[in-house]
Write a protein that holds these residues in place. Structure first.
Motif, short mmCIF file in Angstrom:
data_model
loop_
_atom_site.label_atom_id
_atom_site.label_comp_id
_atom_site.label_asym_id
_atom_site.label_seq_id
_atom_site.Cartn_x
_atom_site.Cartn_y
_atom_site.Cartn_z
N TYR A 84 5.05 -3.53 -32.82
CA TYR A 84 5.42 -5.26 -31.36
C TYR A 84 5.75 -6.40 -32.48
CZ TYR A 84 4.88 -9.64 -28.93
OH TYR A 84 5.50 -10.59 -28.41
N ARG A 88 9.85 -8.58 -33.42
CA ARG A 88 10.37 -9.59 -32.87
C ARG A 88 11.57 -9.94 -33.33
NH1 ARG A 88 7.22 -12.09 -29.54
NH2 ARG A 88 7.80 -14.55 -30.95
N ASP A 91 10.10 -12.60 -36.31
CA ASP A 91 9.81 -14.27 -35.98
C ASP A 91 8.39 -14.30 -37.01
OD1 ASP A 91 8.84 -16.31 -35.26
OD2 ASP A 91 7.95 -15.10 -33.01
N PRO A 178 4.08 -6.66 -23.73
CA PRO A 178 4.41 -7.41 -25.12
C PRO A 178 4.68 -8.33 -24.34
CG PRO A 178 6.17 -4.87 -24.96
CD PRO A 178 4.98 -5.52 -24.16
N HIS A 179 4.44 -9.14 -23.04
CA HIS A 179 4.96 -10.16 -22.64
C HIS A 179 3.23 -10.49 -22.97
CE1 HIS A 179 5.34 -12.82 -19.07
NE2 HIS A 179 4.40 -12.82 -18.71
N ASP A 182 3.60 -12.12 -26.55
CA ASP A 182 4.52 -13.60 -26.25
C ASP A 182 3.90 -14.33 -25.92
OD1 ASP A 182 6.78 -11.81 -26.53
OD2 ASP A 182 7.52 -11.47 -24.85
N ILE A 185 1.61 -15.85 -28.75
CA ILE A 185 2.37 -16.82 -29.68
C ILE A 185 2.82 -18.04 -29.11
CG2 ILE A 185 4.31 -16.13 -31.03
CD1 ILE A 185 4.01 -13.34 -30.85
N ALA A 186 3.04 -18.32 -27.99
CA ALA A 186 3.29 -19.24 -27.44
C ALA A 186 2.92 -20.41 -27.69
CB ALA A 186 4.13 -19.30 -25.98
N SER A 193 2.68 -23.09 -21.90
CA SER A 193 3.46 -21.72 -21.04
C SER A 193 3.10 -22.06 -19.12
CB SER A 193 1.91 -20.80 -21.23
OG SER A 193 2.51 -19.66 -20.10
#
Length: 250
Positions: A84, A88, A91, A178-179, A182, A185-186, A193
């Protein structure tokens, strides 16, 4: 007839058990959120050590808990994470710490683990051990248990998001999509979010009500509504069984 009713009640009970397990997993992901991670001393090489804050002060951190002798989820868990992050497109807004929770693991064991995944020279990844694993585990709400019959730990596949102030922003249990990663990481980068609903007095039908002051959840009305169909079904089945058995013979 009565046998069929018993089987139906067992099926309903099994459904409730599965729902309870799903809720339990969600609660474990919420445990210790917004708490501060224990500042454990880490050994990343034979003569190289640093405190935990030395990593998260540089960049927000994703913490993965594994042990090198794992025959179960650890390897696919790490493989999925590595794939994953590779996708990215470099990143570099975060770092990854792979930490062993097994006191028997050594620095050399973790080096070999990194080499197995081709990450030994990747500066975004750190493989480490610590002598303070119990204190660290408590700070993140992680409680692996040793099963002596199979000589393996019974444990969750856990990812922990830690921002650059050392606070736990999000936890993920299991091999996720993956979502979900994400969002993790956010969260460590303090990015809002919109999928998270803040607690408020209008949320009357939440399954659990989270108190940010105590860090605890209390059952909400939503949980009652989820269980209500099953409860009504059991009552109806028991009532039918009672009337069938006590019906006068004509």
């Amino acid at each position: 007839m009565f046998k069929d009713i018993v089987l139906a009640v067992i099926a309903v009970g099994f459904g409730l058990l599965l729902n309870a397990q799903s809720v339990s997993s969600g609660l474990k992901e919420e445990a210790n959120i917004y708490g501060k991670v224990f500042d454990a001393p880490l050994r990343v090489a034979e003569n190289d050590s640093l405190l935990f804050h030395g990593l998260y002060n540089r960049k927000p951190l994703i913490l993965a808990l594994v042990f090198t002798r794992c025959y179960g989820v650890c390897n696919p868990f790490l493989l999925r994470l590595a794939e994953y992050i590779q996708l990215r497109d470099k990143d570099d807004s975060f770092s990854v710490l792979v930490l062993s929770f097994d006191p028997k693991d050594s620095v050399d064991d973790m080096k070999l683990l990194g080499k197995r995944y081709g990450l030994e020279n990747n500066t975004q990844w750190t493989f480490a051990v610590t002598d303070s694993i119990e204190s660290l585990n408590r700070s993140i709400g992680f409680y692996p248990s040793w099963d002596s019959s199979i000589e393996q730990f019974d444990h969750d596949a856990l990812l922990v998001g830690i921002n650059n102030e050392g606070f736990i922003t999000k936890k993920l249990i299991g091999i996720r999509q993956p979502h979900d990663l994400d969002l993790l990481i956010a969260s460590v980068n303090n990015i809002f979010s919109p999928t998270y609903r803040l607690p408020n007095r209008n949320a009357l039908f939440s399954c659990f009500n989270y108190d940010p002051k105590t860090g605890k959840n209390t059952p909400g009305l939503g949980l009652l509504f989820i269980a209500l169909p099953a409860i009504v079904t059991v009552i109806l089945l028991l009532s039918i069984s009672y009337f069938v058995r006590h019906k006068p013979l004509g």
